[in-house]
Write an enzyme that holds these catalytic residues in place. Structure first.
Site, PDB file in Angstrom:
ATOM      1  N   CYS A 175      29.316  40.337  44.472  1.00 58.23           N
ATOM      2  CA  CYS A 175      27.890  40.469  44.774  1.00 58.23           C
ATOM      3  C   CYS A 175      27.244  39.102  44.957  1.00 58.23           C
ATOM      4  O   CYS A 175      27.509  38.188  44.181  1.00 58.23           O
ATOM      5  CB  CYS A 175      27.236  41.207  43.621  1.00 58.23           C
ATOM      6  SG  CYS A 175      25.466  41.026  43.586  1.00 58.23           S
TER       7      CYS A 175
HETATM    8  N1  LIG Z   1      25.500  43.049  45.548  1.00 60.40           N
HETATM    9  C1  LIG Z   1      26.563  43.698  46.008  1.00 60.40           C
HETATM   10  N2  LIG Z   1      27.171  44.596  45.217  1.00 60.40           N
HETATM   11  C2  LIG Z   1      28.208  45.241  45.726  1.00 60.40           C
HETATM   12  C3  LIG Z   1      28.688  45.020  47.018  1.00 60.40           C
HETATM   13  N3  LIG Z   1      29.717  45.844  47.229  1.00 60.40           N
HETATM   14  C4  LIG Z   1      29.873  46.548  46.108  1.00 60.40           C
HETATM   15  N4  LIG Z   1      28.971  46.191  45.190  1.00 60.40           N
HETATM   16  C5  LIG Z   1      28.803  46.686  43.828  1.00 60.40           C
HETATM   17  O1  LIG Z   1      29.756  46.020  42.981  1.00 60.40           O
HETATM   18  C6  LIG Z   1      30.446  47.017  42.200  1.00 60.40           C
HETATM   19  C7  LIG Z   1      31.820  46.546  41.754  1.00 60.40           C
HETATM   20  O2  LIG Z   1      31.670  45.463  40.853  1.00 60.40           O
HETATM   21  P1  LIG Z   1      32.912  44.806  40.076  1.00 60.40           P
HETATM   22  O3  LIG Z   1      32.279  43.772  39.204  1.00 60.40           O
HETATM   23  O4  LIG Z   1      33.554  45.894  39.300  1.00 60.40           O
HETATM   24  O5  LIG Z   1      33.836  44.216  41.074  1.00 60.40           O
HETATM   25  C8  LIG Z   1      30.485  48.201  43.130  1.00 60.40           C
HETATM   26  O6  LIG Z   1      30.766  49.418  42.478  1.00 60.40           O
HETATM   27  C9  LIG Z   1      29.066  48.162  43.729  1.00 60.40           C
HETATM   28  O7  LIG Z   1      28.117  48.733  42.920  1.00 60.40           O
HETATM   29  C10 LIG Z   1      28.041  44.053  47.812  1.00 60.40           C
HETATM   30  O8  LIG Z   1      28.431  43.779  48.949  1.00 60.40           O
HETATM   31  N5  LIG Z   1      26.995  43.425  47.267  1.00 60.40           N
END
Ligand SMILES: Nc1nc2c(ncn2[C@@H]2O[C@H](COP(=O)(O)O)[C@@H](O)[C@H]2O)c(=O)[nH]1
Ligand code: NDP
Length: 314
Positions: A175
């Site tokens: 993100c």
């Molecule tokens: N700000 C953004 N958030 C995003 C994007 N694509 C997905 N997501 C969010 O991240 C989680 C996964 O987080 P992690 O820490 O487990 O890797 C995912 O479920 C979305 O809610 C983005 O492009 N930008």
């Protein structure tokens, strides 16, 4: 003056007396909508994490899944899963193309068991319109709405008709929303506030770094946890394998990244390489073992015990 808020790394859970003879006796299963799943954890609905094969893999292992919503043949996906005797769980957006996909499902006589409305900030008028539309047109589907990050937003989504609410804004590993817009809320505070505000299940989405963070999210009142990077480096993950100097990695990119969008417009995500770790089977076993252990430290034999524990700030 400023509210002090907490993330997973800021807190720990205080142990209670263990009442089981073995961690194996601890039950990690969860009822979520019409089905029961082996674990209260699932992979993010991102193109670099899940594809149709990953979804099938999770469903066959008794785990919940949600297919992503980017260039997917929704009718074909739902039909395939249901013809295989598995449940169908899809993601949708808020624009006209989603209305067309939903109409195509209806024309084909298909009802997905789960529908996830997937936008960055679901506390918005477009999401409200789509949630009300889905609830009226697909009363038999379990509707998850997200994402949001405050109690007030959670209450509104519940009032619009969501059967579950996904909480977590700008806490994900790929993100860049917080850098580009200045908006973010740490996960412990987000999940506690949202879960306390509504009676429907809350999903804690993003920011899981350690396996123990899953237990912390559940202790805050989450019913389910969603994670992307945790599931991104495996054979079964959807991302491509990349080899650099003889070492293997997998691509992990945000849904709002330039890579996923195909253009540099309103980009709020990035692409990274994560270490390639082989088969996912061992991860699923270890996540379950770790959560069983968490339940035993919480002094119970089911996930409910985690809601009873004290949480401390370190
Ligand atoms: N700000 C953004 N958030 C995003 C994007 N694509 C997905 N997501 C969010 O991240 C989680 C996964 O987080 P992690 O820490 O487990 O890797 C995912 O479920 C979305 O809610 C983005 O492009 N930008
Ligand atoms: N969990 C998180 O913290 C975040 C997750 N994401 C993920 O990235 C993907 C893309 O998300 P998203 O941009 O919402 O979806 P889309 O790019 O599909 O946008 C959906 C629609 O809503 C409009 N829209 C989006 N954001 C706003 C806004 N801030 N104000 C007014 N209108 C808006 C867009 O119009 P227009 O483009 O013209 O504004 C578009 O018509 C999703 O999969 C989402 O989960 C993205 C950011 C944060």
């Amino acid at each position: 003056m400023f509210k002090h808020e907490l993330n997973y790394g800021d807190v720990y859970l205080v142990p209670r007396k263990t009442v089981v003879d073995s961690r194996k006796q601890c039950d990690t299963s969860v009822q979520f909508g019409p089905r029961r799943f082996d674990m209260p954890l699932y992979a993010s609905n991102m193109k670099s994490v899940v594809d149709a094969e990953t979804c099938e893999y999770f469903a066959r292992h008794g785990w919940f899944y949600t297919m992503h919503r980017f260039n997917v043949d929704t009718v074909g996906f739902v039909r395939d899963m249901q013809q295989k005797g598995l449940f169908a769980s899809i993601s949708i957006g808020v624009n006209d193309d989603t209305l067309e996909q939903l109409a195509a499902l209806q024309a084909a006589g298909l009802t997905p068991e789960y529908i996830t409305l997937d936008v960055a900030n679901a506390w918005c008028v477009k999401a409200e319109r789509m949630i009300r539309h889905v609830k009226s047109q697909f009363p038999g589907s379990f509707l998850i709405g997200g994402n949001i990050a405050t109690a007030e937003a959670a209450r509104e989504l519940e009032a619009w008709g969501c059967d579950a609410i996904k909480a977590g804004i700008a806490g994900g590993r790929v993100c860049i929303t917080k850098n580009k817009t200045g908006f973010h809320r740490p996960m412990i505070s987000t999940v506690r506030d949202c879960a306390a505000a509504v009676s429907v299940p809350v999903i804690a989405d993003g920011g899981i770094v350690e396996h123990g963070d899953v237990a912390k999210a559940l202790a805050c009142g989450a019913s389910m946890v969603m994670a992307g990077s945790l599931f991104a480096g495996y054979d079964e993950s959807a991302g491509e394998i990349v080899e650099i100097n003889g070492k293997h990695y997998k691509e992990y990119f945000g849904s709002a990244s330039q890579f996923n969008k195909g253009e540099y417009k309103n980009v709020e995500g990035k692409k990274i390489l994560v270490e390639y770790k082989g088969s996912m089977a061992r991860l699923l076993v270890e996540l379950k073992e770790d959560l069983q252990s968490s339940v035993s430290y919480a002094g119970g034999a089911t996930l409910a015990a985690l809601r009873e524990v004290e949480m401390i700030v370190v």
